[in-house]
Design a protein around this motif. Structure first.
Motif, PDB file in Angstrom:
ATOM      1  N   ALA A   1      67.485  19.173  78.515  1.00 42.17           N
ATOM      2  CA  ALA A   1      68.510  19.968  79.109  1.00 42.17           C
ATOM      3  C   ALA A   1      69.918  20.558  78.012  1.00 42.17           C
ATOM      4  CB  ALA A   1      69.246  19.371  80.269  1.00 42.17           C
ATOM      5  N   LYS A   2      70.173  19.527  77.281  1.00 42.68           N
ATOM      6  CA  LYS A   2      71.290  19.936  76.318  1.00 42.68           C
ATOM      7  C   LYS A   2      70.662  21.067  75.275  1.00 42.68           C
ATOM      8  CE  LYS A   2      74.659  16.753  77.212  1.00 42.68           C
ATOM      9  NZ  LYS A   2      75.671  15.477  76.751  1.00 42.68           N
ATOM     10  N   LEU A   3      69.591  20.560  74.769  1.00 42.15           N
ATOM     11  CA  LEU A   3      68.929  21.642  73.813  1.00 42.15           C
ATOM     12  C   LEU A   3      68.493  22.868  74.546  1.00 42.15           C
ATOM     13  CD1 LEU A   3      66.207  19.062  71.902  1.00 42.15           C
ATOM     14  CD2 LEU A   3      68.509  20.235  70.976  1.00 42.15           C
ATOM     15  N   VAL A   4      67.939  22.889  75.608  1.00 41.83           N
ATOM     16  CA  VAL A   4      67.698  24.331  76.203  1.00 41.83           C
ATOM     17  C   VAL A   4      69.008  24.953  76.347  1.00 41.83           C
ATOM     18  CG1 VAL A   4      67.079  25.337  78.409  1.00 41.83           C
ATOM     19  CG2 VAL A   4      65.575  23.640  77.241  1.00 41.83           C
ATOM     20  N   ALA A   5      70.132  24.547  76.741  1.00 39.10           N
ATOM     21  CA  ALA A   5      71.256  25.050  76.991  1.00 39.10           C
ATOM     22  C   ALA A   5      72.001  25.514  75.548  1.00 39.10           C
ATOM     23  CB  ALA A   5      72.270  23.984  77.732  1.00 39.10           C
ATOM     24  N   ASN A   6      71.829  24.868  74.687  1.00 41.41           N
ATOM     25  CA  ASN A   6      72.283  25.080  73.474  1.00 41.41           C
ATOM     26  C   ASN A   6      71.523  26.266  72.799  1.00 41.41           C
ATOM     27  OD1 ASN A   6      74.129  23.309  73.323  1.00 41.41           O
ATOM     28  ND2 ASN A   6      73.047  21.787  72.027  1.00 41.41           N
ATOM     29  N   SER A   7      70.344  26.457  73.016  1.00 42.56           N
ATOM     30  CA  SER A   7      69.235  27.378  72.646  1.00 42.56           C
ATOM     31  C   SER A   7      69.651  28.707  73.112  1.00 42.56           C
ATOM     32  CB  SER A   7      67.851  26.877  72.808  1.00 42.56           C
ATOM     33  OG  SER A   7      67.433  25.834  71.897  1.00 42.56           O
TER      34      SER A   7
ATOM     35  N   LEU B   1      69.913  18.890  62.573  1.00 42.81           N
ATOM     36  CA  LEU B   1      68.837  17.929  62.996  1.00 42.81           C
ATOM     37  C   LEU B   1      68.504  18.336  64.491  1.00 42.81           C
ATOM     38  CD1 LEU B   1      66.988  15.663  62.857  1.00 42.81           C
ATOM     39  CD2 LEU B   1      69.162  14.236  63.362  1.00 42.81           C
ATOM     40  N   MET B   2      69.355  18.817  65.328  1.00 45.38           N
ATOM     41  CA  MET B   2      69.164  19.164  66.726  1.00 45.38           C
ATOM     42  C   MET B   2      68.431  20.352  66.818  1.00 45.38           C
ATOM     43  SD  MET B   2      72.331  18.226  69.206  1.00 45.38           S
ATOM     44  CE  MET B   2      73.781  19.408  67.845  1.00 45.38           C
ATOM     45  N   LEU B   3      68.614  21.421  65.876  1.00 43.30           N
ATOM     46  CA  LEU B   3      67.800  22.548  65.892  1.00 43.30           C
ATOM     47  C   LEU B   3      66.395  22.315  65.296  1.00 43.30           C
ATOM     48  CD1 LEU B   3      67.957  25.855  65.875  1.00 43.30           C
ATOM     49  CD2 LEU B   3      68.680  25.609  63.379  1.00 43.30           C
ATOM     50  N   ALA B   4      66.327  21.499  64.465  1.00 35.47           N
ATOM     51  CA  ALA B   4      64.923  21.100  63.927  1.00 35.47           C
ATOM     52  C   ALA B   4      63.932  20.221  64.901  1.00 35.47           C
ATOM     53  CB  ALA B   4      64.833  20.055  62.819  1.00 35.47           C
ATOM     54  N   VAL B   5      64.834  19.490  65.703  1.00 33.70           N
ATOM     55  CA  VAL B   5      64.063  18.947  67.061  1.00 33.70           C
ATOM     56  C   VAL B   5      63.602  19.996  68.130  1.00 33.70           C
ATOM     57  CG1 VAL B   5      64.678  17.376  69.008  1.00 33.70           C
ATOM     58  CG2 VAL B   5      65.236  16.693  66.676  1.00 33.70           C
ATOM     59  N   MET B   6      64.316  21.216  68.356  1.00 30.28           N
ATOM     60  CA  MET B   6      64.256  21.991  69.188  1.00 30.28           C
ATOM     61  C   MET B   6      63.173  22.805  68.961  1.00 30.28           C
ATOM     62  SD  MET B   6      64.902  23.509  72.272  1.00 30.28           S
ATOM     63  CE  MET B   6      64.486  24.800  73.209  1.00 30.28           C
ATOM     64  N   GLU B   7      63.041  23.176  67.599  1.00 32.45           N
ATOM     65  CA  GLU B   7      62.117  24.053  66.874  1.00 32.45           C
ATOM     66  C   GLU B   7      60.683  22.975  66.961  1.00 32.45           C
ATOM     67  OE1 GLU B   7      60.498  27.380  65.557  1.00 32.45           O
ATOM     68  OE2 GLU B   7      62.779  27.147  66.052  1.00 32.45           O
ATOM     69  N   GLN B   8      60.720  22.073  66.544  1.00 29.64           N
ATOM     70  CA  GLN B   8      59.495  21.281  66.713  1.00 29.64           C
ATOM     71  C   GLN B   8      59.130  20.983  68.017  1.00 29.64           C
ATOM     72  OE1 GLN B   8      57.694  19.645  63.997  1.00 29.64           O
ATOM     73  NE2 GLN B   8      56.307  19.689  65.580  1.00 29.64           N
ATOM     74  N   GLU B   9      59.694  21.053  68.955  1.00 31.53           N
ATOM     75  CA  GLU B   9      59.388  21.006  70.479  1.00 31.53           C
ATOM     76  C   GLU B   9      58.663  22.145  70.935  1.00 31.53           C
ATOM     77  OE1 GLU B   9      59.503  17.989  72.786  1.00 31.53           O
ATOM     78  OE2 GLU B   9      59.978  17.070  70.984  1.00 31.53           O
TER      79      GLU B   9
ATOM     80  N   ILE C   1      59.746  10.840  61.702  1.00 27.24           N
ATOM     81  CA  ILE C   1      60.270   9.627  61.955  1.00 27.24           C
ATOM     82  C   ILE C   1      61.678   9.780  62.266  1.00 27.24           C
ATOM     83  CG2 ILE C   1      61.014   7.193  61.033  1.00 27.24           C
ATOM     84  CD1 ILE C   1      58.267   7.186  59.693  1.00 27.24           C
ATOM     85  N   ILE C   2      62.301  10.716  61.316  1.00 25.48           N
ATOM     86  CA  ILE C   2      63.866  10.781  61.523  1.00 25.48           C
ATOM     87  C   ILE C   2      64.158  11.603  63.063  1.00 25.48           C
ATOM     88  CG2 ILE C   2      65.615  12.196  60.655  1.00 25.48           C
ATOM     89  CD1 ILE C   2      64.857  11.519  57.769  1.00 25.48           C
ATOM     90  N   MET C   3      63.357  12.685  63.233  1.00 27.27           N
ATOM     91  CA  MET C   3      63.549  13.264  64.438  1.00 27.27           C
ATOM     92  C   MET C   3      63.034  12.506  65.674  1.00 27.27           C
ATOM     93  SD  MET C   3      62.374  17.285  63.099  1.00 27.27           S
ATOM     94  CE  MET C   3      61.149  17.378  64.405  1.00 27.27           C
ATOM     95  N   HIS C   4      62.061  11.917  65.563  1.00 24.65           N
ATOM     96  CA  HIS C   4      61.952  10.802  66.780  1.00 24.65           C
ATOM     97  C   HIS C   4      63.076   9.779  66.884  1.00 24.65           C
ATOM     98  CE1 HIS C   4      59.679   8.841  69.614  1.00 24.65           C
ATOM     99  NE2 HIS C   4      59.657   7.690  69.300  1.00 24.65           N
ATOM    100  N   ALA C   5      63.410   9.282  65.935  1.00 27.14           N
ATOM    101  CA  ALA C   5      64.734   8.307  66.167  1.00 27.14           C
ATOM    102  C   ALA C   5      65.771   9.242  66.716  1.00 27.14           C
ATOM    103  CB  ALA C   5      65.059   7.627  64.626  1.00 27.14           C
ATOM    104  N   ALA C   6      66.078  10.295  66.219  1.00 25.03           N
ATOM    105  CA  ALA C   6      67.262  11.162  66.737  1.00 25.03           C
ATOM    106  C   ALA C   6      66.877  11.359  68.137  1.00 25.03           C
ATOM    107  CB  ALA C   6      67.270  12.423  65.748  1.00 25.03           C
TER     108      ALA C   6
ATOM    109  N   GLU D   1      69.187  10.826  73.597  1.00 30.20           N
ATOM    110  CA  GLU D   1      68.847  10.547  75.115  1.00 30.20           C
ATOM    111  C   GLU D   1      69.779   9.499  75.477  1.00 30.20           C
ATOM    112  OE1 GLU D   1      67.509  11.310  78.701  1.00 30.20           O
ATOM    113  OE2 GLU D   1      67.259  12.625  76.971  1.00 30.20           O
ATOM    114  N   GLU D   2      69.982   8.525  74.626  1.00 30.16           N
ATOM    115  CA  GLU D   2      70.530   7.249  74.846  1.00 30.16           C
ATOM    116  C   GLU D   2      72.062   7.255  75.007  1.00 30.16           C
ATOM    117  OE1 GLU D   2      69.361   3.957  72.381  1.00 30.16           O
ATOM    118  OE2 GLU D   2      67.125   4.481  72.912  1.00 30.16           O
ATOM    119  N   LYS D   3      72.483   8.032  73.745  1.00 24.64           N
ATOM    120  CA  LYS D   3      74.218   8.109  73.631  1.00 24.64           C
ATOM    121  C   LYS D   3      74.714   9.338  73.969  1.00 24.64           C
ATOM    122  CE  LYS D   3      74.692   4.896  69.844  1.00 24.64           C
ATOM    123  NZ  LYS D   3      75.278   4.495  68.407  1.00 24.64           N
ATOM    124  N   GLY D   4      73.895  10.494  73.905  1.00 25.52           N
ATOM    125  CA  GLY D   4      74.407  11.849  73.921  1.00 25.52           C
ATOM    126  C   GLY D   4      74.742  12.665  72.843  1.00 25.52           C
ATOM    127  N   LEU D   5      74.410  13.810  72.806  1.00 28.59           N
ATOM    128  CA  LEU D   5      74.325  14.481  71.433  1.00 28.59           C
ATOM    129  C   LEU D   5      75.533  14.461  70.706  1.00 28.59           C
ATOM    130  CD1 LEU D   5      72.780  17.963  72.902  1.00 28.59           C
ATOM    131  CD2 LEU D   5      71.669  16.203  71.705  1.00 28.59           C
TER     132      LEU D   5
END
Length: 180
Positions: free
Chosen positions: A103-109, A57-65, A14-19, A24-28
């Protein structure tokens, strides 16, 4: 998506989905744990129990994707070219749902040594599903296929195009035909 068992695992998702929605809405760089707690309808302490920083949290979102894509590939009865195309179609779906975040997660990765292994897993799936050929030729095909995906995403941003999954998939497949 795999079944989520346990209260802690559900809270984390739930946290990762909200994040993801907020990124997406506000920017990283403009999302706080307070924002996430409000969107997830949780207290801020709960967020901190799962993630100590926004970067974690961003790292966890990327890993989950990436894990979702890998799970799809593992569960799929497809292989070879069909699996490669399906994997990119799933990536395009995710990109169309969250273009800025993706795009930002891929660039960061790509930039972060700590995060590179996530994308390397996807490249391995591609390489493992190419026909038997010399490693150098496989590497070139992996570069070309991932380059098509990255190039499409960049092209859509540069030209201010709406992220249309149907058009992007068609364009990806047209360009991939000469490689696969």
């Amino acid at each position: 998506m795999p079944e989520i068992r346990g209260k802690r695992a559900r809270s984390r998702m739930i946290i990762m989905h909200a994040a993801k929605e907020l990124f997406e809405e506000k920017g990283l760089n403009h999302v706080t744990f307070n924002d996430i707690a409000t969107r997830a309808d949780m207290c801020r302490t709960t967020i901190f129990n799962h993630f100590s920083t926004i970067n974690e949290l961003m790292l966890a979102v990327m890993e989950q994707e990436v894990n979702d894509v890998l799970s799809y590939c593992g569960d799929s009865r497809q292989e070879g070219e069909d699996l490669i195309r399906s994997m990119f179609e799933m990536l395009i779906d995710d990109t169309c749902n969250y273009p800025v975040l993706t795009a930002k997660l891929v660039a960061n990765s790509i930039i972060s040594e700590q995060e590179r292994p996530s994308l390397a897993k996807l490249e391995k799936v591609i390489a493992d599903n190419l026909p038997d050929m010399p490693d150098r030729e496989k590497e070139q095909k992996v570069i070309q296929l991932t380059g098509i995906y990255y190039g499409l995403v960049n092209h859509y941003f540069i030209n201010n195009y709406e992220f249309d999954r149907r058009k992007m998939k068609r364009k990806f497949n047209e360009m991939a035909n000469s490689i696969l």
